[in-house]
Structures are given as structure tokens and as C-alpha cells.
Design an enzyme around this catalytic site. Structure first.
Site, PDB file in Angstrom:
ATOM      1  N   ASP A 144       0.834  -1.207   0.000  1.00  0.00           N
ATOM      2  CA  ASP A 144       0.000   0.000   0.000  1.00  0.00           C
ATOM      3  C   ASP A 144       0.871   1.260   0.000  1.00  0.00           C
ATOM      4  O   ASP A 144       0.572   2.245  -0.674  1.00  0.00           O
ATOM      5  CB  ASP A 144      -0.868   0.055   1.270  1.00  0.00           C
ATOM      6  CG  ASP A 144      -1.726  -1.183   1.486  1.00  0.00           C
ATOM      7  OD1 ASP A 144      -1.293  -2.267   1.100  1.00  0.00           O
ATOM      8  OD2 ASP A 144      -2.813  -1.053   2.057  1.00  0.00           O
ATOM      9  N   GLU A 158      -6.498 -11.239  -4.265  1.00  0.00           N
ATOM     10  CA  GLU A 158      -6.076 -12.309  -3.351  1.00  0.00           C
ATOM     11  C   GLU A 158      -7.042 -13.487  -3.317  1.00  0.00           C
ATOM     12  O   GLU A 158      -6.801 -14.456  -2.605  1.00  0.00           O
ATOM     13  CB  GLU A 158      -5.911 -11.712  -1.949  1.00  0.00           C
ATOM     14  CG  GLU A 158      -4.784 -10.687  -1.911  1.00  0.00           C
ATOM     15  CD  GLU A 158      -4.711  -9.885  -0.616  1.00  0.00           C
ATOM     16  OE1 GLU A 158      -5.788  -9.612  -0.033  1.00  0.00           O
ATOM     17  OE2 GLU A 158      -3.610  -9.520  -0.204  1.00  0.00           O
ATOM     18  N   GLN A 210      -9.941  -7.343  -6.146  1.00  0.00           N
ATOM     19  CA  GLN A 210      -9.529  -5.961  -6.406  1.00  0.00           C
ATOM     20  C   GLN A 210      -8.766  -5.863  -7.725  1.00  0.00           C
ATOM     21  O   GLN A 210      -8.397  -6.886  -8.310  1.00  0.00           O
ATOM     22  CB  GLN A 210      -8.657  -5.444  -5.276  1.00  0.00           C
ATOM     23  CG  GLN A 210      -7.362  -6.195  -5.074  1.00  0.00           C
ATOM     24  CD  GLN A 210      -6.521  -5.585  -3.960  1.00  0.00           C
ATOM     25  OE1 GLN A 210      -6.572  -4.404  -3.706  1.00  0.00           O
ATOM     26  NE2 GLN A 210      -5.734  -6.404  -3.295  1.00  0.00           N
TER      27      GLN A 210
HETATM   28  O1  IFM Z   1      -2.308  -4.666   0.849  1.00  0.00           O
HETATM   29  C1  IFM Z   1      -3.674  -4.868   0.972  1.00  0.00           C
HETATM   30  C2  IFM Z   1      -4.079  -5.998   0.064  1.00  0.00           C
HETATM   31  O2  IFM Z   1      -3.800  -5.697  -1.265  1.00  0.00           O
HETATM   32  C3  IFM Z   1      -5.551  -6.297   0.212  1.00  0.00           C
HETATM   33  N1  IFM Z   1      -5.857  -6.581   1.589  1.00  0.00           N
HETATM   34  C4  IFM Z   1      -5.504  -5.522   2.519  1.00  0.00           C
HETATM   35  C5  IFM Z   1      -4.030  -5.151   2.403  1.00  0.00           C
HETATM   36  C6  IFM Z   1      -3.706  -3.985   3.333  1.00  0.00           C
HETATM   37  O3  IFM Z   1      -4.396  -2.850   2.932  1.00  0.00           O
END
Ligand code: IFM
Length: 724
Positions: A323, A464, A577
Site C-alpha cells: 500500500d 487475493e 480488487q
Molecule cells: O495490501 C492490501 C491488500 O492488497 C488487500 N488486503 C488488505 C491489504 C492492506 O491494505
């Protein structure tokens, strides 16, 4: 132009959300926006980001300190506060200009109107100091008691982290101290209290889990009684140093400190503010996003980066994810180069941890932590989610398969060097990072002889939900970029007539790997578009079940059920995502508008946007395809996530609430790099893509040692270099 976040009316169900929404602090101290009379049930947290602790086998997470904000009021023996009565008037405010939180609540108590007001800020000029002005006014004469002190009953997810707790009082200073479980960090909270009136009586009460001062007042009608509270929090600091600091705070007083604090904030906004004209909601929401990025600036630490949930609490183990590099760094590159450099240095310092992680899986090179804590330690567990039905742990592969994290680190370093011209970072360990990441990818991927290409198998992309896939388009692009970076930096040093590259290659025994990189660089498997211009997210994605998001959600048996892996989304095309879309944005120079548009249209309906990172990548690519009005709602989603509280609070049974700085960063990127279309290469330029409601965007930005003032309108833009 608005600078104020205001909520009117009190709602018990929104206590936790308000805690995030009204967060104040900086990267050494986060203070959740809960109210004075609240305790741990309301998730009060005086949070110490990046001070990690582990208790037994529990998840390692940052420590919350004792709560020195706790203040209760009794009127004729009746406790008054939002946890006991419904206020007939209630207002909570966050002034973005100076990071000051305030509240006002009014209650009818036996015919008496009682008004409680308070104002707090975390001083921007002190290591860890909170100043509070708290007052009570009654409409009729009554007996008021104010109980204020340090609440030692701490909200922890995997605690208790502080042991050997002691409460004491000396020279009118309340003290709570203890040591953390793992590293034995000394945590000390000091508080002094200053009344602007003469109390009838003051007593100190030491309780089992706290220490308080009880201030008794014979209150006259309509007279306001104000109590200033000065708080210092120390981590491994000597008591007398802390006491001196506290003394200094109290001596100068609330108002003087507030003035200095405000001046400091004014400077931050001078360079960082972005003004959106024509759309007040967008203007305020973006300012709120920038506020979050400002409170998270890592410049005040020697060794720090920004956790995925910022300073809002222990969620996600207070760890640093991709992030920061991909979604937040662009803001600091434009406005705060010191912080940008810290973000890069943090990963250089984390190289040791990355080497160890790779080794632990039997690989060479640097495999960065998916959830990085101090020293690059990976806090991500093999079982990061709990099943809502069986309460059993679910095996997840975030830690072992999200290998793109190492490439994200290199991508960020390249952005940093291009924007600052600071190639010194290569000498300061940056080059080692690049070579070690390349070494890792060479070892992790393989050359497939029959296909004559370099492939990367068994990975997890940003989406994910699909685990252990082969040739994720996003990951493969990053791998290729890392190899290209190796060759680019080799050329850079040759050009500089510097032996540094050669010497390091020799020292690292990297000669053969360098040769291999040169042989396979053109063979790294980059997925081609199909007849419809779509890029397959990973091998076999096109063969998955093509169901709608609606169909998928209807099958859910529990609102928080985990959709990834063996869950409902695993064998479908629904993704969590932006994945291909994130790749298209990061590598925008390689793809045409038509390809971007086709992939946007294909993937967006199949994207859950289950991560707060997702919307901004879609918004940015929508701008690149001249569709800013598609981008606008996605921008607003990112910019308002912590204002509306509309985000996932649970993954399976695991609490994942808190603030979303990557969404704040994504919202910022959408405005500056999407709507304003600002690009920084040899020159600064803009391609305006303003959505209907926005008439202009104005901001400043640093680039290659200069500072510019930029104003973008519907069809024109103006870029002015500012003289120092
Ligand atoms: O880094 C992210 C990931 O891409 C999706 N789940 C939450 C994480 C932290 O924001």
C-alpha cells in the site's frame, strides 16, 4: 473551501467508526476519535505505531498505551455522558487545518442543562504529547465532580502488551508505567491537570486499573469550569526527561502550544493542499484524504514506513504492505521528499529480513515481507483468516505467494529516483535491493524450454481470491521491470564511469545471474491481449465460472464469510480488487487506450472492490481512457471511505477495521495524476480529464529539485515554477 469534518447527533452504533473518522496524531502517536468518557469497549486507543509486541503465540502487533484522556463528570452524583444519557445536542468536529478534534454535548439532567465541551490535539512539535481542554457548564447551581486521569484498562487485540504496571502520583503528576512483554520497552504515561477555578476539594484515587484526580466543584449557574490536561507519553525515555517535558507543556499552557502547533500545520498545508473548484464535496473529501497522509508522514522517524491502517490501531498487525509504495508514495513524492526518502530507506533497511524470508522458503535473493514490521520481519501468518462458520483457521497464501511485493519495492525506488534525481540512494543500499530482488525472481521463476519463455508460477496477484496461480499478468510485468532495472542501473554506472555496479556484482557473486538476465529479459512471459483486447489475469482465468457479483453475493450464508481460496469466489471470475487494471496503470506507457478501455469494461463488473485499494486503480485507468465521469464515483469511494465508514470490517472472523491510507493516497493520485493528468518526466505536463462537476484543480508539487504551482481547468492548464 471547507476545512471541517463535522458530525451532528450521537449514534451509539457509530462509536467505532467515529474513532477512525476523528483520528488525530502523527506516526509516533495515534489518538482515536473516541470521546473523553469512553473506555476500551468503545475501542479507545492511544496508539503507539511501530512499537511492536508479541504475547505468547498471539499476533505480533503495535502497543496501545494507557488512556490518559479518560474524563468523567458527575452532576449531583449522577454520571453524565454519552454512554449514560442521550444528549439533546451533540457535535463532533475535526479541523483539518490544524488537526484539532473537538466535541460538544448537552444533556438535560433533572431539569439542569449540562454542557460538556472538549478540544484536543497531538502536538506536532513534541515527541508524544497530547493537550486537552475540557469544560463543564451547568444551567443551575449544582455539585459537579470531574474525574480525570489515566485509565489502565487497555483495548488490545492480542494483548495485554504492558506488564509490571504501576500507577503513582508525585508533585501533582499522575503516572502510569509498565514494560512491553517481548522487547521490554518502557511505556510511561504522565498527566498533569490544571483547573481555571478553585475546586472545593481535589483528591487522588489510585484504583486497580488506573489513577485519577477527583475535582469537586460547587458550580454556579452558567459558569464554565475548565480543566486543561497535559499528557506526555514516553517509550524508553527516562522519567525525569519526561517530567521536564510535561512541565514545559504545562508551563507554556494549552493556548501557546496550540498556536505553535497550528503554525506547523499551516506549513504542511502550504505545499500539500489541493483545491478543487466546482465540487465542494470532492474538495472536502480530498482534503480529508490529504489530512490522513499528512498525519502519517514518516519523516519524524529514523526507521519507519506507514502501516496499512495508519495510526488508527492494531489491525493488520500495524504492518507495512505494498500500500505504502504503490498508493501513498506518489503523494510524498509531490509534497514531502523527506518522507518519500524514509519510505525507500525503510525497505533498504529491511533487506536483511527479505533475504532471510527468501532463504526460509529455500530461495535466493530478497523476498520482502507481505506484512512488514520492524527490521523487515514478516508478521503475516499462514492462517490469516478465521472461518466464520467453523471458527477454524483458514490457510491463506498472502505471505508465501504474493511475491509481487519485492517488485513493488523496486518500482517505488525507481519512481523515487526519477522524481528526485537522488541516485545516491543506489549507493546507500538501493543497488543491493535491486540485485537481490532480481536474484529472487530469477530463482523463483523458471525458463520453460518448450515455450522458450521465462515464467513465474505459483503466485498470488493483488486479487487475493485466486491463490497459487501461474503467470499472473501483474506479477510478470513487475519481474520484467526488475530485470530491466538491473540493466538500466548497470548502464547508469557505466555512464558515470563508476565501478560500483561491477564491484557489487562481483561481491555478490552475481555475474552468472547478470548474464542470465541479459539472455532472458526479452523472454519474460508478458501476456498478450486476446482477440477482444483482454489480458488474461493468470493462466486459466478465462476458463473459470463467469457469474455476476450479484449471483455470488446471493450465495453467501454469512455477511463476513471469506470469499477467497476455497471460498465462493475461488473458482469464479470474480476478483477481489484491481489486478490487470493495476498492472495497466503502473505500466501505462506500454498499453494503448483501447486495451485499457477493453480491460476496464471486462474486469470492472467482475471486481468486488473488496479492498479499499481497488477503486482508485480503476479511477486512474478510467481517466487514462478519457472517461473521468466513470472515475468520479470511484474517486469518491476512495476519498470518503473513512468518512462514511463504508468498508469491510471483517475478513472471515478477523477484525480489519481502521483507517485506509492507501485509499486516501489513491484518491489523491486520482485527482492529481488522473483528473489533472499531471505527469512528471523531464518536464511537468498535464492532460486534463476533469469530471463534469469539477471546474479546476490547483496544487503545488516538487519535481527534480524544483517546486511548481499547477492549475488545471477543463481544457487548459498552467504550470508555474516557484522561486525559492
Ligand atoms: O495490501 C492490501 C491488500 O492488497 C488487500 N488486503 C488488505 C491489504 C492492506 O491494505
Amino acid at each position: 473551501m471547507s476545512w471541517n469534518i463535522k458530525e451532528v447527533g450521537f449514534d451509539q452504533h457509530k462509536i467505532i467508526h467515529r474513532g477512525n473518522q476523528f483520528l488525530i496524531g502523527h506516526l509516533k502517536l495515534g489518538v482515536r476519535g473516541t470521546l473523553d468518557e469512553m473506555r476500551k469497549e468503545a475501542l479507545v486507543a492511544v496508539h503507539l505505531p511501530l512499537v511492536y509486541d508479541q504475547v505468547g503465540d498471539g499476533w505480533r502487533e503495535p502497543v496501545n498505551a494507557f488512556n490518559p484522556l479518560f474524563t468523567q463528570v458527575f452532576v449531583n452524583g449522577v454520571e453524565v455522558g454519552v454512554m449514560h444519557q442521550n444528549p439533546y445536542e451533540h457535535e463532533q468536529n475535526l479541523s483539518l487545518k490544524d488537526a484539532v478534534m473537538s466535541r460538544k454535548s448537552a444533556f438535560h439532567i433533572d431539569g439542569n442543562d449540562i454542557v460538556i465541551e472538549s478540544k484536543r490535539f497531538v502536538s506536532d512539535l513534541e515527541e508524544r504529547a497530547i493537550l486537552v481542554k475540557y469544560s463543564v457548564t451547568a444551567s443551575q447551581p449544582c455539585k459537579i465532580e470531574i474525574k480525570t486521569g489515566i485509565d489502565g484498562d487497555i483495548w488490545d487485540i492480542h494483548g495485554p502488551h504492558i506488564e509490571k504496571v504501576l500507577f503513582s502520583e508525585a508533585d501533582d503528576v499522575l503516572v502510569a508505567s509498565g514494560v512491553s512483554h517481548e522487547k521490554k520497552n518502557q511505556i510511561t504515561v504522565l498527566k498533569s491537570i490544571d483547573c481555571d477555578f478553585k475546586p472545593v476539594q481535589e483528591t487522588i484515587n489510585k484504583e486497580d486499573k488506573g489513577i485519577y484526580k477527583l475535582i469537586e466543584i460547587d458550580a454556579s449557574a452558567h459558569q464554565t469550569y475548565t480543566v486543561d490536561q497535559y499528557i506526555h507519553i514516553g517509550v524508553d525515555e527516562k522519567d525525569d526527561v519526561l517530567k521536564d517535558r510535561l512541565h514545559h507543556l504545562a508551563y507554556k499552557g494549552f493556548d501557546q502550544h496550540l498556536k505553535r502547533h497550528q503554525q506547523s500545520w499551516l506549513k504542511k498545508w502550504d505545499i500539500a493542499d489541493v483545491k478543487i473548484e466546482g465540487d465542494e464535496k470532492a474538495d472536502l473529501s480530498l482534503r480529508y484524504s490529504i489530512y490522513h497522509l499528512l498525519i502519517l508522514a514518516p519523516s519524524r522517524y529514523d526507521h519507519a514506513s506507514i502501516p496499512a491502517r495508519g495510526i488508527s490501531g492494531q489491525t493488520y498487525k500495524g504492518a507495512i504492505f505494498w500500500d505504502t509504495e504503490i498508493f501513498m508514495l506518489p503523494f510524498y513524492l509531490n509534497h514531502d521528499l523527506e518522507s518519500a526518502k524514509k519510505i525507500i530507506e525503510y525497505r533498504i533497511q529491511g533487506l536483511k529480513g527479505a533475504l532471510e524470508k527468501a532463504k526460509s522458503y529455500g530461495f535466493k535473493g530478497a523476498f520482502y515481507a507481505w506484512e512488514s514490521q520492524d527490521d523487515g520481519h514478516d508478521a503475516c501468518t499462514d492462517y490469516n483468516v478465521t472461518d466464520v462458520f467453523t471458527k477454524r483457521l483458514i490457510r491463506t497464501y498472502f505471505k508465501d505467494k504474493q511475491v509481487h511485493i519485492s517488485g513493488d519495492v523496486v518500482y517505488a525506488m525507481m519512481m523515487y529516483m526519477k522524481r528526485t534525481g537522488d541516485y545516491e540512494i543506489l549507493h546507500q543500499g538501493g543497488l543491493n535491493v535491486i540485485l537481490e530482488v532480481a536474484r529472487f525472481y530469477l530463482d523463483y521463476g523458471h525458463y520453460a524450454i518448450s515455450k522458450d519463455r521465462f515464467e513465474v508460477w505459483d503466485v498470488m496477484g493483488p486479487d487475493e481470491y485466486h491463490e497459487r496461480v501461474h503467470n499472473n499478468a501483474f506479477t510478470n510485468q513487475l519481474v520484467k521491470m526488475v530485470f530491466e532495472t538491473v540493466l538500466n542501473v548497470e548502464n547508469y554506472f557505466i555512464h558515470q564511469k563508476s565501478p560500483i555496479f561491477e564491484e557489487l556484482v562481483r561481491k555478490m557473486d552475481f555475474e552468472d545471474e547478470l548474464k542470465t538476465i541479459k539472455e532472458i529479459i526479452s523472454k519474460v512471459y508478458i501476456k498478450e491481449v486476446n482477440d477482444d483486447l483482454i489480458i488474461e489475469q493468470f493462466d486459466g482465468y478465462f476458463k473459470l465460472k463467469d457469474i455476476t457479483k450479484k449471483d455470488l453475493f446471493e450465495k453467501k450464508l454469512h455477511p463476513n464469510e471469506y470469499l477467497g481460496g476455497q471460498g465462493l469466489a475461488g473458482d469464479t471470475k470474480i476478483i477481489k480488487q484491481a489486478d490487470v487494471i493495476a498492472m495497466l496503470y503502473l505500466f501505462k506507457e506500454k498499453y494503448s487506450k483501447q486495451i485499457m478501455k477493453a480491460n476496464w469494461d471486462y474486469y470492472e463488473p467482475r471486481t468486488e472492490h473488496g479492498s479499499s485499494l481497488s477503486a482508485s486503480m480503476y479511477a486512474l485507468t478510467a481517466c487514462l481512457t478519457d472517461n473521468p465521469d466513470y472515475a468520479y464515483p470511484l474517486f469518491m469511494k476512495s476519498a470518503t471511505v473513512d468518512l462514511t465508514g463504508e468498508s469491510k470490517h471483517y475478513a472471515g472472523d478477523v477484525y480489519i477495521g481502521g483507517t485506509h491510507p492507501a485509499a486516501s493516497g489513491g484518491a489523491y493520485m486520482t485527482v492529481v495524476h488522473g483528473f489533472a493528468g499531471c505527469t512528471f518526466s523531464d518536464q511537468v505536463s498535464c492532460i486534463p480529464h476533469l469530471p463534469k462537476s469539477i471546474t479546476s484543480i490547483r496544487f503545488k508539487a516538487h519535481h527534480l529539485g524544483k517546486t511548481y504551482e499547477i492549475c488545471v481547468k477543463k481544457d487548459t492548464f498552467d504550470i508555474k515554477e516557484l522561486t525559492k
